[in-house]
Write a protein that holds these residues in place. Structure first.
Motif, short mmCIF file in Angstrom:
data_model
loop_
_atom_site.label_atom_id
_atom_site.label_comp_id
_atom_site.label_asym_id
_atom_site.label_seq_id
_atom_site.Cartn_x
_atom_site.Cartn_y
_atom_site.Cartn_z
N GLY A 86 39.87 39.78 30.09
CA GLY A 86 38.71 40.55 30.31
C GLY A 86 39.08 41.93 30.83
N ALA A 87 40.25 42.08 31.09
CA ALA A 87 40.58 43.39 31.64
C ALA A 87 40.10 44.75 30.80
CB ALA A 87 41.98 43.53 31.81
N THR A 88 39.56 45.65 31.31
CA THR A 88 39.00 46.71 30.63
C THR A 88 40.11 47.86 30.33
OG1 THR A 88 38.34 47.83 32.69
CG2 THR A 88 36.74 46.77 31.49
N THR A 89 41.19 47.61 30.77
CA THR A 89 42.55 48.84 30.76
C THR A 89 43.66 47.66 30.64
OG1 THR A 89 41.35 50.32 32.04
CG2 THR A 89 43.85 50.42 31.50
N ALA A 90 44.49 47.76 29.54
CA ALA A 90 45.81 47.20 29.58
C ALA A 90 46.77 48.21 29.31
CB ALA A 90 45.65 46.48 28.29
N ASP A 95 42.94 45.14 40.70
CA ASP A 95 43.56 44.00 40.38
C ASP A 95 44.32 44.03 39.14
OD1 ASP A 95 42.32 42.12 42.52
OD2 ASP A 95 40.43 42.98 41.73
N SER A 96 45.46 43.17 39.03
CA SER A 96 46.07 43.31 37.81
C SER A 96 46.69 41.84 37.51
CB SER A 96 47.30 44.18 38.37
OG SER A 96 48.30 43.85 39.30
N CYS A 97 47.30 41.77 36.51
CA CYS A 97 48.07 40.75 36.00
C CYS A 97 49.28 41.21 35.11
CB CYS A 97 47.27 39.57 35.23
SG CYS A 97 48.03 38.19 34.96
N TRP A 98 50.39 40.82 35.52
CA TRP A 98 51.63 41.14 34.58
C TRP A 98 51.55 40.25 33.62
CZ3 TRP A 98 56.38 43.84 36.23
CH2 TRP A 98 57.55 43.66 35.52
N ILE A 99 51.62 40.36 32.31
CA ILE A 99 51.77 39.70 31.05
C ILE A 99 52.87 39.85 30.31
CG2 ILE A 99 50.34 39.07 28.93
CD1 ILE A 99 48.53 38.68 31.80
N ASP A 131 47.41 44.09 32.80
CA ASP A 131 46.02 44.10 32.81
C ASP A 131 45.85 44.67 34.11
OD1 ASP A 131 45.81 42.46 30.55
OD2 ASP A 131 45.71 40.74 31.47
N LEU A 132 44.37 45.48 34.08
CA LEU A 132 44.09 46.32 35.11
C LEU A 132 42.61 46.35 35.11
CD1 LEU A 132 45.90 49.74 35.25
CD2 LEU A 132 46.34 47.90 36.72
N GLY A 133 41.74 46.05 36.06
CA GLY A 133 40.51 45.84 36.34
C GLY A 133 40.05 45.46 37.70
N TYR A 134 39.01 44.69 37.55
CA TYR A 134 38.37 44.06 39.09
C TYR A 134 38.22 42.76 38.73
CZ TYR A 134 37.80 49.01 40.09
OH TYR A 134 38.21 50.24 40.26
N ALA A 135 38.68 41.77 39.63
CA ALA A 135 38.26 40.58 39.56
C ALA A 135 37.06 39.99 39.57
CB ALA A 135 39.07 39.72 40.92
N ALA A 136 36.65 39.07 38.81
CA ALA A 136 35.35 38.70 38.50
C ALA A 136 34.82 37.98 39.80
CB ALA A 136 35.24 37.78 37.30
N GLU A 137 33.89 37.51 40.19
CA GLU A 137 33.48 37.07 41.44
C GLU A 137 33.92 35.46 41.34
OE1 GLU A 137 29.48 35.69 43.44
OE2 GLU A 137 29.17 37.55 42.56
N GLY A 138 34.45 35.08 42.27
CA GLY A 138 34.98 33.88 42.53
C GLY A 138 36.27 33.67 42.32
N THR A 139 37.15 34.74 41.66
CA THR A 139 38.46 34.76 41.15
C THR A 139 39.28 34.91 42.47
OG1 THR A 139 37.81 35.76 39.17
CG2 THR A 139 40.03 35.77 39.65
#
Length: 170
Positions: A68-72, A114-118, A143-151
């Motif tokens: 669900g990241a808005t920027t890749a 927030d990010s995630c190396w994929i 992946d770049l964006g903002y963590a969803a609540e509770g993540t």
């Protein structure tokens, strides 16, 4: 954010809330990648910022891990413009692109993104989906964006071996 805090608090975000990354923050992240060191300063990295619906759909064709990241951000390198090390068994492509990606990942945390190396994808499929040049090799997707609540980080995130298990003095 102080550097030690950045490296302690950064984690691989697996669920984003859908908010777009502000241009000023994205620019700071990309600048961190631009300033990363590369072998012989060749700067063979190629960065592709994917934010359009069409582009993100193409990323989704290559990996289920956009979360669900808005920027890749696709990090690739020009295979024809790398430094070949003595012995000619390795070159600097993967190494340099990894340094660039790491700079961007840490810069993201420093600016509150927030990010995630994929790397769960076939690089050739990703390159084909995005229409990248044949002389470029895709290393990873950030992946770049903002963590969803509770993540929160995975349960194993803070489990680290003792330094004596990974460091030796010779």
């Amino acid at each position: 954010m102080e550097f030690q805090r950045v490296i302690q608090e950064r984690y691989s975000c697996k669920k984003f809330d859908g908010r777009p990354v502000e241009k000023s923050k994205l620019d700071a992240i990309l600048e961190a990648g631009r300033l990363a060191p590369t072998a012989k300063n060749l700067q063979e990295q190629r960065i592709y910022v994917v934010q359009s619906e069409t582009g993100l759909a193409k990323v989704d064709q290559a990996t289920p891990c956009r979360y669900g990241a808005t920027t890749a951000v696709i990090v690739a390198f020009d295979k024809n413009y790398v430094f070949t090390y003595p012995g000619e068994k390795r070159d600097s492509g993967v190494e340099d692109a990894s340094i660039v990606a790491t700079h961007m990942m840490l810069a993201a945390k420093a600016v509150g993104v927030d990010s995630c190396w994929i790397n769960f994808f076939d690089p050739e499929v990703m390159a084909k989906e995005l229409g990248l040049p044949a002389n470029e090799e895709v290393l990873m997707l950030l992946d770049l964006g903002y963590a969803a609540e509770g993540t929160k980080p995975l349960a194993t995130h803070n489990q680290r071996k003792e330094i004596s298990e990974t460091v030796s003095y010779i």
